[in-house]
Design an enzyme around this catalytic site. Sequence first.
Site, PDB file in Angstrom:
ATOM      1  N   TRP A 154       0.841  -1.200   0.000  1.00  0.00           N
ATOM      2  CA  TRP A 154       0.000   0.000   0.000  1.00  0.00           C
ATOM      3  C   TRP A 154       0.875   1.249   0.000  1.00  0.00           C
ATOM      4  O   TRP A 154       2.074   1.146   0.293  1.00  0.00           O
ATOM      5  CB  TRP A 154      -0.933  -0.003   1.232  1.00  0.00           C
ATOM      6  CG  TRP A 154      -2.206   0.738   0.955  1.00  0.00           C
ATOM      7  CD1 TRP A 154      -2.577   1.967   1.402  1.00  0.00           C
ATOM      8  CD2 TRP A 154      -3.267   0.281   0.109  1.00  0.00           C
ATOM      9  NE1 TRP A 154      -3.804   2.297   0.888  1.00  0.00           N
ATOM     10  CE2 TRP A 154      -4.241   1.282   0.087  1.00  0.00           C
ATOM     11  CE3 TRP A 154      -3.478  -0.880  -0.649  1.00  0.00           C
ATOM     12  CZ2 TRP A 154      -5.422   1.174  -0.655  1.00  0.00           C
ATOM     13  CZ3 TRP A 154      -4.649  -0.997  -1.394  1.00  0.00           C
ATOM     14  CH2 TRP A 154      -5.605   0.026  -1.382  1.00  0.00           C
TER      15      TRP A 154
ATOM     16  N   ASP B 276      -0.069  10.963  -0.377  1.00  0.00           N
ATOM     17  CA  ASP B 276      -1.131  11.971  -0.351  1.00  0.00           C
ATOM     18  C   ASP B 276      -2.487  11.309  -0.064  1.00  0.00           C
ATOM     19  O   ASP B 276      -2.577  10.092   0.051  1.00  0.00           O
ATOM     20  CB  ASP B 276      -1.172  12.712  -1.696  1.00  0.00           C
ATOM     21  CG  ASP B 276      -1.634  11.821  -2.843  1.00  0.00           C
ATOM     22  OD1 ASP B 276      -1.341  10.609  -2.831  1.00  0.00           O
ATOM     23  OD2 ASP B 276      -2.307  12.342  -3.750  1.00  0.00           O
TER      24      ASP B 276
ATOM     25  N   GLU C 194      -3.496   8.482  -2.080  1.00  0.00           N
ATOM     26  CA  GLU C 194      -2.679   7.282  -1.864  1.00  0.00           C
ATOM     27  C   GLU C 194      -1.825   6.917  -3.068  1.00  0.00           C
ATOM     28  O   GLU C 194      -1.557   5.755  -3.320  1.00  0.00           O
ATOM     29  CB  GLU C 194      -3.573   6.087  -1.483  1.00  0.00           C
ATOM     30  CG  GLU C 194      -4.651   6.448  -0.491  1.00  0.00           C
ATOM     31  CD  GLU C 194      -5.318   5.238   0.141  1.00  0.00           C
ATOM     32  OE1 GLU C 194      -6.158   4.625  -0.515  1.00  0.00           O
ATOM     33  OE2 GLU C 194      -4.970   4.907   1.281  1.00  0.00           O
ATOM     34  N   GLU C 195      -1.403   7.922  -3.806  1.00  0.00           N
ATOM     35  CA  GLU C 195      -0.663   7.639  -5.037  1.00  0.00           C
ATOM     36  C   GLU C 195       0.730   8.225  -5.059  1.00  0.00           C
ATOM     37  O   GLU C 195       1.603   7.717  -5.758  1.00  0.00           O
ATOM     38  CB  GLU C 195      -1.448   8.192  -6.247  1.00  0.00           C
ATOM     39  CG  GLU C 195      -2.764   7.476  -6.482  1.00  0.00           C
ATOM     40  CD  GLU C 195      -3.646   8.144  -7.515  1.00  0.00           C
ATOM     41  OE1 GLU C 195      -4.548   7.478  -8.032  1.00  0.00           O
ATOM     42  OE2 GLU C 195      -3.438   9.352  -7.804  1.00  0.00           O
TER      43      GLU C 195
ATOM     44  N   GLU D 191     -18.718   6.479  -4.885  1.00  0.00           N
ATOM     45  CA  GLU D 191     -17.506   7.284  -4.869  1.00  0.00           C
ATOM     46  C   GLU D 191     -17.465   8.231  -6.062  1.00  0.00           C
ATOM     47  O   GLU D 191     -17.147   9.400  -5.931  1.00  0.00           O
ATOM     48  CB  GLU D 191     -16.284   6.359  -4.894  1.00  0.00           C
ATOM     49  CG  GLU D 191     -14.963   7.106  -4.876  1.00  0.00           C
ATOM     50  CD  GLU D 191     -13.775   6.149  -4.966  1.00  0.00           C
ATOM     51  OE1 GLU D 191     -13.555   5.545  -6.040  1.00  0.00           O
ATOM     52  OE2 GLU D 191     -13.065   5.995  -3.958  1.00  0.00           O
TER      53      GLU D 191
HETATM   54  C1  LIG Z   1       7.570   7.154   1.191  1.00  0.00           C
HETATM   55  O1  LIG Z   1       8.487   8.082   1.723  1.00  0.00           O
HETATM   56  C2  LIG Z   1       8.961   7.785   3.047  1.00  0.00           C
HETATM   57  C3  LIG Z   1       9.989   8.819   3.429  1.00  0.00           C
HETATM   58  O2  LIG Z   1       9.433   9.922   3.980  1.00  0.00           O
HETATM   59  C4  LIG Z   1       9.605   6.430   3.080  1.00  0.00           C
HETATM   60  O3  LIG Z   1       9.947   6.112   4.417  1.00  0.00           O
HETATM   61  C5  LIG Z   1       8.653   5.377   2.557  1.00  0.00           C
HETATM   62  O4  LIG Z   1       9.307   4.134   2.499  1.00  0.00           O
HETATM   63  C6  LIG Z   1       8.189   5.765   1.165  1.00  0.00           C
HETATM   64  N1  LIG Z   1       7.235   4.762   0.748  1.00  0.00           N
HETATM   65  C7  LIG Z   1       7.341   4.118  -0.390  1.00  0.00           C
HETATM   66  C8  LIG Z   1       6.332   3.056  -0.658  1.00  0.00           C
HETATM   67  O5  LIG Z   1       8.194   4.388  -1.210  1.00  0.00           O
END
Ligand SMILES: *[C@@H]1O[C@H](CO)[C@@H](O)[C@H](O)[C@H]1NC(C)=O
Length: 619
Positions: free
Chosen positions: A152, A208, A211-212, A435
């Site tokens: 996710w 965000d 979720e994208e 939705e």
């Molecule tokens: C999204 O960014 C955060 C860093 O702020 C990181 O810890 C996380 O692993 C990232 N998630 C993905 C799925 O890349």
Amino acid sequence: MQRCLSLVLSASLVSNVVAAPSSSSAWNFAKRDLASFIAEERVVALQGALNNIGPNGSAVPGAGAGFVVASPSKANPNYFYTWSRDSALTLKMIIDDYIFGNTALQVYIKDYIHAQAVLQTVTNPSGPFLPNGAGLGEPKYQVDGTRFNGAWGRPQRDGPALRATALMTYSNYLLQSGQSTYVKTVIWPIISNDLSYVGQYWNQTGFDLWEEINGSSFFTLQNQYRALVEGTQLAEDLGVTCTGCDQAPEVLCFLQSFWNGEYLDANINVDDGRTGIDGNTILGPIQVFDIDAYCDSPTFQPCNSKSLANFKVLIDTMRETYAINQNISKGQGVAVGRYAEDVYMGGNPWYLITLAAAEFLYDAVAQWKAQRNLVVDSTSLPFFQDLYPNITAQQYNSSNANLPFAKITDAVTAYADSFVAVAEKYTPANGSLAEQLDRATGTPLSAIDLTWSYASFVTMAQRRAAQYPASWGSRNAAPVPATCAGTSTPGVYAPATAAGAPNVTTSCTVPVLFEVNATTYYGENVYLVGNTTDLGAWDLSNSQPMSAANYTSTRPLWYASVAMTAGEMVDFKFAREEDCAQASIYESVNRTLTVPACGAEGIVVDAAWTGAVGTSGGC
Ligand SMILES: *[C@@H]1O[C@H](CO)[C@@H](O)[C@H](O)[C@H]1NC(C)=O
Ligand SMILES: *[C@@H]1O[C@H](CO)[C@@H](O)[C@H](O)[C@H]1NC(C)=O
Ligand SMILES: *[C@@H]1O[C@H](CO)[C@@H](O)[C@H](O)[C@H]1NC(C)=O
Ligand SMILES: *[C@@H]1O[C@H](CO)[C@@H](O)[C@H](O)[C@H]1NC(C)=O
Ligand SMILES: *[C@@H]1O[C@H](CO)[C@@H](O)[C@H](O)[C@H]1NC(C)=O
Ligand SMILES: *[C@@H]1O[C@H](CO)[C@@H](O)[C@H](O)[C@H]1NC(C)=O
Ligand SMILES: *[C@@H]1O[C@H](CO)[C@@H](O)[C@H](O)[C@H]1NC(C)=O
Ligand SMILES: *[C@@H]1O[C@H](CO)[C@@H](O)[C@H](O)[C@H]1NC(C)=O
Ligand SMILES: *[C@@H]1O[C@H](CO)[C@@H](O)[C@H](O)[C@H]1NC(C)=O
Ligand SMILES: *[C@@H]1O[C@H](CO)[C@@H](O)[C@H](O)[C@H]1NC(C)=O
Ligand SMILES: *[C@@H]1O[C@H](CO)[C@@H](O)[C@H](O)[C@H]1NC(C)=O
Ligand SMILES: *[C@@H]1O[C@H](CO)[C@@H](O)[C@H](O)[C@H]1NC(C)=O
């Protein structure tokens, strides 16, 4: 829920207009019809939201007490989960409605407080609760409040801020009736964890609200700011310390950088290949709406010039994006979606954003009326010109009904109503809100009975009925610092035991790298499933997805790294997910593992697939 709404009625009203026309009756009939639609749909929408809340919600059997399910839909899409964001927004609506006099809603608030106190302590794929609060950034859980293990977009950092805001709204109300002990001992510990999280992590990226995108989201930062300001005041009222609230000025400073001179760029610190014109930037302002705010407040209130300019850019984009908006001229409401580049379910308008557009405008009008003036400047002029062509950049004061102030605010109110009318046009006769609505036909699609769609209808109706939440103190905001700094305050986290949280002390985990050699066909996937909640409790739909990133023909490797509870014993196995709707295949053996004790190095489990293999269904 078979309710007959005003849609049938309106046909006879139209014929009345034809039979007895007068210069203003057509407008009045349209107006009265919209009002009756809103009155009836508000009841349907509130009930629709309550139907999706456990333990008694009629649409969501199996949901735990106080858990808000996003939608009863279990397939295409499966939204049968509880999201922290949707839940908090829904409870904020319920808490406001309770404060406005709907006392029957109190039981939902009590259930939510208990449910969230427990939820905060649940270790999940975003991390554990202790020692650093990382788990609070988890967006989504099972409807009984246990963890969700699937891949996710995580973490999402708006959830803690929104939950704190909902709980602070209730707390401030209780304080006025002298219940400070309850607020301080039961509710504040939950809020304190969430504000700690905000103060610690606001300057890190996260996903965000759609979720994208893993970046810095305007909606998230704007809500984080509000939460910290409100928390500062509540802590003072309770005589406690708010860890993290000191970050408020820096969050406000950073928030200014989303304005690009023309509009609010919804996501920054990320290369997302989009314009950044996004419903995100009107959902934020309605959430931080403060009836006492000044329009030039740097918090981007609905009546703020930049917020209004951004609103026009968004709506102009949406008018161009969807076929159902064809022929709708400027100054008239349209169906509003997330962003022009959206492809999810084909990329369509959403009910909740269309209704948010109306709410945004009702909010702005309320703020001008509260201040008895309206300042038009070069930034907001294009917004107003669509509604009132001869407007100029100046201050319009409220005095009598014939002056421009009244005409302008009436025009903005009519504009708001026209967005509600668009939502009405595409609402089925039973009042059910999905939705999305199809971009070409307006037919409802995606998840049915979306809780957030219902909540958005109720909040819109509250504002239109002049029901405004109490001020959150936007006027007390410190000025924006001259230079911004990316700072952080380490949080202080403790289980909210008085509200029902288990008294967890540490959550020591040890990383375990599971590797399995399993030759698979293209389209087949491998999962890790076991008897503990982190391995899905034998529920394949909640098991750990494995990665084939290092898969080669000589080493057909599938792997997953999982933070496992130190010292625990688990039964587990691997399972293959087949294509073409064929049944999944489990290994024929049951495996066991004892996770090393707290503080140990991580370990590797090296396995070879044991049992039947799959074949492509060739679909
Ligand atoms: C999204 O960014 C955060 C860093 O702020 C990181 O810890 C996380 O692993 C990232 N998630 C993905 C799925 O890349
Ligand atoms: C759920 O039903 C039980 C049993 O009737 C009742 O005690 C409780 O108050 C209900 N909760 C809600 C949120 O309606
Ligand atoms: C817009 O107007 C054109 C020309 O009258 C018409 O063919 C078309 O169907 C209209 N589109 C919509 C969505 O109403
Ligand atoms: C400005 O325009 C509005 C509507 O477009 C009209 O009602 C009003 O009389 C005009 N005012 C002036 C001063 O021209
Ligand atoms: C509106 O009121 C302000 C002071 O409250 C005053 O300075 C200004 O001249 C007024 N504007 C008009 C157009 O009357
Ligand atoms: C309401 O109407 C929609 C659209 O016609 C339909 O899909 C839905 O099942 C109905 N809901 C109920 C509770 O009847
Ligand atoms: C952190 O804050 C600084 C100062 O406002 C800003 O320049 C930077 O982009 C922020 N980064 C994130 C990920 O929030
Ligand atoms: C929770 O556990 C800690 C450490 O064992 C203990 O000091 C504290 O009193 C406990 N709190 C409650 C409410 O039981
Ligand atoms: C996968 O490959 C990457 C890059 O070669 C390597 O760094 C990583 O350790 C590998 N992971 C596993 C589980 O084999
Ligand atoms: C899982 O299985 C292990 C080994 O049989 C057992 O010790 C443990 O209690 C089980 N855990 C759960 C949550 O059932
Ligand atoms: C063995 O695995 C199956 C799932 O395939 C599970 O239902 C069962 O409980 C497991 N048995 C033991 C003893 O762990
Ligand atoms: C998995 O495959 C690799 C490469 O062929 C091999 O070295 C390793 O021993 C295998 N693991 C098991 C448990 O069979």
